[in-house]
Design an enzyme around this catalytic site. Sequence first.
Site: not given
Length: 198
Positions: A70-72
């Site tokens: 995941c990455d935000s």
Amino acid sequence: MNIPPFVLASASPARRRLLQTAGIDPVVALSDFDESQVQLNDPAELVQTLALRKAETVASQFPDGLVLGCDSVLAVNGEIHGKPADEKEAIARWQKMRSSVGNLYTGHALIDQRQGKTLVECGITRVYFANISDREINAYVATGEPLKCAGCFALEGRGGLFVEKLEGCHTNVIGLSLPLLRQMLGELGYDVTDFWQQ
């Protein structure tokens, strides 16, 4: 179906807590992928690419695993923001963010090693920030919390006091959209309940 081990390719304690709260106790494998290698101007494309690279970096260690990366990032007024470099940057960012609306993008990459399949999706949540004072900004940044977060705030922490409204998935803002994960698992032929505390 024999359920594969669920691997989280992230050092984020918030993501791990979200999964555990939802009944999934992941194996945590830290990705050492250098994010500076990826320079993209489209926030959705950026987080999806980074999420995939993180998952790929870890996947080879788990030949029968189901690996989630995941990455935000937060985009406000056309500017993409990751984690602030220091307190000064965090204060300046909050002075811009207050009274505004941002889009929080979280890329999700799920690699199913057994099936040789990879899914990549992006969750987007609109975040409405309160009109907070300089004193509140300085006090919040002094806690150190915003320095650890892509959007310069932690919804599940003190930062939740300064968010007036969300449109979309709230767990996406914490770093992992649980409804999107359930949907992705379904696409791969799994039921999310199969992963409850194996």
